[in-house]
Motif scaffolding. Structure first.
Motif, mmCIF file in Angstrom:
data_model
loop_
_atom_site.group_PDB
_atom_site.id
_atom_site.type_symbol
_atom_site.label_atom_id
_atom_site.label_comp_id
_atom_site.label_asym_id
_atom_site.label_seq_id
_atom_site.Cartn_x
_atom_site.Cartn_y
_atom_site.Cartn_z
ATOM 1 N N ILE A 158 0.861 -1.184 0.000
ATOM 2 C CA ILE A 158 0.000 0.000 0.000
ATOM 3 C C ILE A 158 0.895 1.231 0.000
ATOM 4 O O ILE A 158 1.907 1.260 0.705
ATOM 5 C CB ILE A 158 -0.911 0.032 1.248
ATOM 6 N N GLN A 159 0.527 2.246 -0.750
ATOM 7 C CA GLN A 159 1.316 3.477 -0.781
ATOM 8 C C GLN A 159 1.008 4.315 0.456
ATOM 9 O O GLN A 159 0.092 5.125 0.463
ATOM 10 C CB GLN A 159 1.033 4.259 -2.064
ATOM 11 N N ILE A 160 1.778 4.098 1.509
ATOM 12 C CA ILE A 160 1.607 4.857 2.747
ATOM 13 C C ILE A 160 2.465 6.111 2.653
ATOM 14 O O ILE A 160 3.686 6.032 2.521
ATOM 15 C CB ILE A 160 2.014 4.020 3.961
ATOM 16 N N SER A 161 1.825 7.257 2.719
ATOM 17 C CA SER A 161 2.555 8.515 2.547
ATOM 18 C C SER A 161 3.354 8.881 3.789
ATOM 19 O O SER A 161 4.454 9.416 3.693
ATOM 20 C CB SER A 161 1.599 9.650 2.170
ATOM 21 N N ASN A 162 2.805 8.606 4.973
ATOM 22 C CA ASN A 162 3.553 8.884 6.191
ATOM 23 C C ASN A 162 2.940 8.179 7.390
ATOM 24 O O ASN A 162 1.752 7.848 7.409
ATOM 25 C CB ASN A 162 3.644 10.390 6.467
ATOM 26 N N VAL A 163 3.783 7.930 8.390
ATOM 27 C CA VAL A 163 3.341 7.354 9.657
ATOM 28 C C VAL A 163 2.846 8.490 10.537
ATOM 29 O O VAL A 163 3.425 9.581 10.534
ATOM 30 C CB VAL A 163 4.498 6.597 10.345
ATOM 31 N N LEU A 164 1.773 8.247 11.286
ATOM 32 C CA LEU A 164 1.163 9.292 12.100
ATOM 33 C C LEU A 164 1.181 8.928 13.575
ATOM 34 O O LEU A 164 1.219 7.752 13.933
ATOM 35 C CB LEU A 164 -0.286 9.521 11.664
ATOM 36 N N SER A 165 1.110 9.941 14.410
ATOM 37 C CA SER A 165 0.888 9.710 15.832
ATOM 38 C C SER A 165 -0.611 9.476 16.031
ATOM 39 O O SER A 165 -1.427 9.777 15.160
ATOM 40 C CB SER A 165 1.322 10.929 16.642
ATOM 41 N N ALA A 166 -0.967 8.946 17.176
ATOM 42 C CA ALA A 166 -2.380 8.704 17.468
ATOM 43 C C ALA A 166 -3.176 10.010 17.400
ATOM 44 O O ALA A 166 -4.293 10.057 16.889
ATOM 45 C CB ALA A 166 -2.528 8.057 18.845
ATOM 46 N N GLU A 167 -2.576 11.081 17.899
ATOM 47 C CA GLU A 167 -3.256 12.387 17.906
ATOM 48 C C GLU A 167 -3.492 12.880 16.492
ATOM 49 O O GLU A 167 -4.588 13.329 16.146
ATOM 50 C CB GLU A 167 -2.424 13.398 18.686
ATOM 51 N N ASN A 168 -2.476 12.793 15.644
ATOM 52 C CA ASN A 168 -2.612 13.276 14.271
ATOM 53 C C ASN A 168 -3.540 12.394 13.440
ATOM 54 O O ASN A 168 -4.116 12.838 12.454
ATOM 55 C CB ASN A 168 -1.242 13.356 13.601
ATOM 56 N N ALA A 169 -3.677 11.147 13.852
ATOM 57 C CA ALA A 169 -4.561 10.239 13.126
ATOM 58 C C ALA A 169 -6.005 10.390 13.569
ATOM 59 O O ALA A 169 -6.925 10.000 12.864
ATOM 60 C CB ALA A 169 -4.112 8.800 13.330
ATOM 61 N N GLY A 170 -6.220 10.980 14.735
ATOM 62 C CA GLY A 170 -7.573 11.075 15.250
ATOM 63 C C GLY A 170 -7.925 9.915 16.150
ATOM 64 O O GLY A 170 -9.074 9.778 16.559
ATOM 65 N N ALA A 171 -6.946 9.044 16.457
ATOM 66 C CA ALA A 171 -7.088 7.905 17.385
ATOM 67 C C ALA A 171 -8.369 7.113 17.165
ATOM 68 O O ALA A 171 -9.455 7.649 17.136
ATOM 69 C CB ALA A 171 -6.995 8.370 18.817
ATOM 70 N N PHE A 172 -8.224 5.814 17.016
ATOM 71 C CA PHE A 172 -9.371 4.941 16.750
ATOM 72 C C PHE A 172 -9.783 4.124 17.971
ATOM 73 O O PHE A 172 -10.698 3.330 17.888
ATOM 74 C CB PHE A 172 -9.049 3.995 15.596
ATOM 75 N N GLY A 173 -9.113 4.281 19.084
ATOM 76 C CA GLY A 173 -9.493 3.522 20.268
ATOM 77 C C GLY A 173 -8.323 2.766 20.857
ATOM 78 O O GLY A 173 -7.193 2.831 20.374
ATOM 79 N N THR A 174 -8.600 2.000 21.908
ATOM 80 C CA THR A 174 -7.553 1.278 22.607
ATOM 81 C C THR A 174 -7.077 0.071 21.806
ATOM 82 O O THR A 174 -7.849 -0.527 21.058
ATOM 83 C CB THR A 174 -8.071 0.776 23.967
ATOM 84 N N GLY A 175 -5.815 -0.231 21.949
ATOM 85 C CA GLY A 175 -5.267 -1.416 21.311
ATOM 86 C C GLY A 175 -4.744 -1.204 19.911
ATOM 87 O O GLY A 175 -4.152 -2.109 19.330
ATOM 88 N N VAL A 176 -4.966 -0.025 19.336
ATOM 89 C CA VAL A 176 -4.454 0.266 17.995
ATOM 90 C C VAL A 176 -2.989 0.667 18.129
ATOM 91 O O VAL A 176 -2.658 1.647 18.791
ATOM 92 C CB VAL A 176 -5.264 1.382 17.311
ATOM 93 N N GLY A 177 -2.103 -0.114 17.506
ATOM 94 C CA GLY A 177 -0.691 0.057 17.774
ATOM 95 C C GLY A 177 0.040 1.044 16.897
ATOM 96 O O GLY A 177 1.063 1.599 17.295
ATOM 97 N N VAL A 178 -0.466 1.304 15.698
ATOM 98 C CA VAL A 178 0.270 2.158 14.769
ATOM 99 C C VAL A 178 -0.701 2.769 13.769
ATOM 100 O O VAL A 178 -1.753 2.199 13.478
ATOM 101 C CB VAL A 178 1.369 1.338 14.045
ATOM 102 N N TYR A 179 -0.348 3.961 13.279
ATOM 103 C CA TYR A 179 -1.232 4.703 12.386
ATOM 104 C C TYR A 179 -0.459 5.172 11.154
ATOM 105 O O TYR A 179 0.751 5.391 11.211
ATOM 106 C CB TYR A 179 -1.798 5.940 13.080
ATOM 107 N N GLY A 180 -1.181 5.346 10.055
ATOM 108 C CA GLY A 180 -0.553 5.872 8.852
ATOM 109 C C GLY A 180 -1.570 6.512 7.931
ATOM 110 O O GLY A 180 -2.789 6.360 8.115
#
Length: 205
Positions: free
Chosen positions: A94-116
């Protein structure tokens, strides 16, 4: 010379017809939700993207084509046991443009380990457990563009190895589960598989 003109009754009748037509047009325009339809289209596209990438991972990075037997390398020597490792594998397909922090991703809940963020603007978060015992209720993408309305179907997931949560327009609103935020479960032997809806629920606000 004889002059012609509309009578008062004819004028009132014409104005009444115009008023009725205008009311019908306004109602139709109000019912059109291009943003919601666009979100539904993007949601279905995301499901296809994640499904294809998961199949590729199962083919190239597992020994027995099961999601609880993933390796971080194609030589299949180093076990992949957490969300970050799996996220890196998705990045190969998948073309992932960048890795995000939970805050920048909008956080999806507990247990989510990584965002992009994917290059088309979709933000996603990944939860993974190689014990394949994740049990949750999630909102899945609507079956059609027309299904994007005030209610969305929830799905109860049992025994999933992972869940991919995604927002079709990033942090842009409404940021509501079942509206622009959805999820896809990953199962051990079948990869991405969307179970049948279990209930009709109003998306959370």
């Amino acid at each position: 010379m004889k002059k012609y003109a509309f009578t008062l009754a004819e004028t009132l009748l014409t104005m009444s017809i115009i008023g009725i037509c205008a009311a019908m047009l306004i109602t139709t325009i109000k019912n059109i939700n291009p943003s919601g339809q666009a979100d539904a289209i993007m949601a279905k596209k995301a499901v296809t993207t994640f499904t294809d990438a998961t199949r590729q991972i199962m083919v190239h990075y597992t020994k027995n084509f099961k999601m609880n037997d993933i390796y971080s390398d194609s030589a299949k020597t180093t076990a992949c046991t957490d969300a970050t490792c799996l996220f890196n594998l998705y990045g190969k397909f998948i073309q992932i443009s960048n890795v995000l922090s939970a805050e920048n991703a909008g956080a999806f809940g507990t247990g989510v380990g990584v965002y992009g963020r994917i290059t088309d603007g979709i933000v996603f978060g990944l939860k993974y457990n190689n014990a394949c015992n994740i049990n949750e209720t999630i909102f899945t993408a609507p079956a059609s563009e027309e299904a994007q309305n005030a209610t969305a179907s929830s799905t109860t997931v049992s025994g999933a190895c992972g869940i991919i949560y995604y927002d079709v327009n990033g942090k842009k609103g409404p940021n509501v589960d079942g509206k622009d935020r959805f999820a896809v479960p990953i199962f051990k032997a079948t990869g991405v598989r969307i179970p049948s809806p279990t209930a009709a629920k109003t998306p959370s606000t």
